[in-house]
Design an enzyme around this catalytic site. Structure first.
Site, mmCIF file in Angstrom:
data_model
loop_
_atom_site.group_PDB
_atom_site.id
_atom_site.type_symbol
_atom_site.label_atom_id
_atom_site.label_comp_id
_atom_site.label_asym_id
_atom_site.label_seq_id
_atom_site.Cartn_x
_atom_site.Cartn_y
_atom_site.Cartn_z
ATOM 1 N N HIS A 1 -2.504 1.229 -0.478
ATOM 2 C CA HIS A 1 -1.743 -0.019 -0.435
ATOM 3 C C HIS A 1 -0.641 0.036 0.623
ATOM 4 O O HIS A 1 -0.036 1.082 0.863
ATOM 5 C CB HIS A 1 -1.140 -0.339 -1.807
ATOM 6 C CG HIS A 1 -0.044 0.601 -2.209
ATOM 7 N ND1 HIS A 1 1.249 0.459 -1.761
ATOM 8 C CD2 HIS A 1 -0.044 1.699 -3.001
ATOM 9 C CE1 HIS A 1 2.005 1.423 -2.266
ATOM 10 N NE2 HIS A 1 1.240 2.200 -3.021
ATOM 11 N N ARG B 1 1.366 -3.322 -6.951
ATOM 12 C CA ARG B 1 1.275 -3.223 -5.494
ATOM 13 C C ARG B 1 -0.173 -3.113 -5.015
ATOM 14 O O ARG B 1 -0.520 -3.620 -3.941
ATOM 15 C CB ARG B 1 2.120 -2.049 -4.986
ATOM 16 C CG ARG B 1 1.801 -0.684 -5.617
ATOM 17 C CD ARG B 1 2.958 0.273 -5.373
ATOM 18 N NE ARG B 1 2.741 1.637 -5.845
ATOM 19 C CZ ARG B 1 3.026 2.054 -7.062
ATOM 20 N NH1 ARG B 1 3.507 1.204 -7.979
ATOM 21 N NH2 ARG B 1 2.838 3.327 -7.397
ATOM 22 N N GLU C 1 -1.842 5.539 -9.646
ATOM 23 C CA GLU C 1 -1.103 6.665 -9.091
ATOM 24 C C GLU C 1 -0.795 7.666 -10.204
ATOM 25 O O GLU C 1 -0.916 7.364 -11.388
ATOM 26 C CB GLU C 1 0.188 6.155 -8.427
ATOM 27 C CG GLU C 1 1.040 7.220 -7.753
ATOM 28 C CD GLU C 1 0.320 7.962 -6.650
ATOM 29 O OE1 GLU C 1 -0.602 8.747 -6.978
ATOM 30 O OE2 GLU C 1 0.675 7.788 -5.469
#
Length: 208
Positions: free
Chosen positions: A12, A64, A88
């Site tokens: 991203h 995000r 993540e």
């Protein structure tokens, strides 16, 4: 013979946590205005390359990456599918804190893939275990063309899996890009795994 695969991974682009001194991890930071422009440029440039080909699009559900996937999906006319496997790494009690707080309060240094900076955080080994079933599904899926939108650390782990390396290889090597970068992975008819490009940042700007 192996299945032919073309996998495009996208880290991203610029998120609010990249500029405000806060930790990313599982905190739901949105893209910045610049990050949204970068995602639009990625979508435009990528669209020219994949035109006429059918792709599946998978993304981490964190804000995000979700925003990135929605921007790219809208341009490529693909509906994103979201998977927690692509999130993540969780930093436990550091989620929602600043980078400075983490440095002052870290419980232990991460010297190997099995170490956790906090007791309630994920190690890279934990992420490997979370990601591997998804990776296995991608390889066995009949779809030849797949786009993955995720995060730096998670994609580094994915790249090590892709090359058939063991988890412990991450103690000695890294295979990652930077925010907004794209990697092109390919498995040819003989089953050979190739990384054609790693961490290409040129897609964030409109190409002539």
């Amino acid at each position: 013979m192996g299945k032919v695969k073309n996998i495009i991974t996208i880290q991203h682009p610029e998120s609010v946590h990249h500029i405000n001194g806060m930790i990313g991890s599982w905190t739901d930071w949105p893209l910045t205005e610049s990050g949204r422009e970068q995602a639009s440029n990625i979508a435009f440039n990528l669209g020219k390359e994949v035109e006429g080909k059918s792709y599946l699009l998978y993304s981490s559900p964190l804000l995000r990456t979700k925003e990135t996937a929605e921007i790219i999906g809208a341009t490529l006319l693909i509906t994103p599918q979201f998977s927690d496997a692509l999130k993540e790494r969780s930093l436990g009690k550091a989620v929602g804190q600043s980078v400075a707080w983490l440095k002052e309060n870290i419980e232990r240094e991460e010297l190997t893939v099995f170490d956790r900076c906090f007791d309630d955080a994920e190690s890279r080994s934990d992420v490997w275990e979370r990601l591997y079933p998804f990776y296995d599904d991608v390889l066995s899926d009949a779809a030849e063309n797949i786009i993955l939108i995720s995060h730096g650390d998670t994609l580094s782990i994915f790249n090590v899996m892709w090359l058939g390396l063991e988890l412990e290889a991450l103690n000695a090597i890294e295979l990652y890009g930077v925010s907004g970068s794209i990697s092109f992975l390919q498995q040819n008819i003989e089953g050979k795994r190739i990384i054609r490009k790693l961490g290409d940042t040129s897609y964030m700007k409109i190409m002539s």
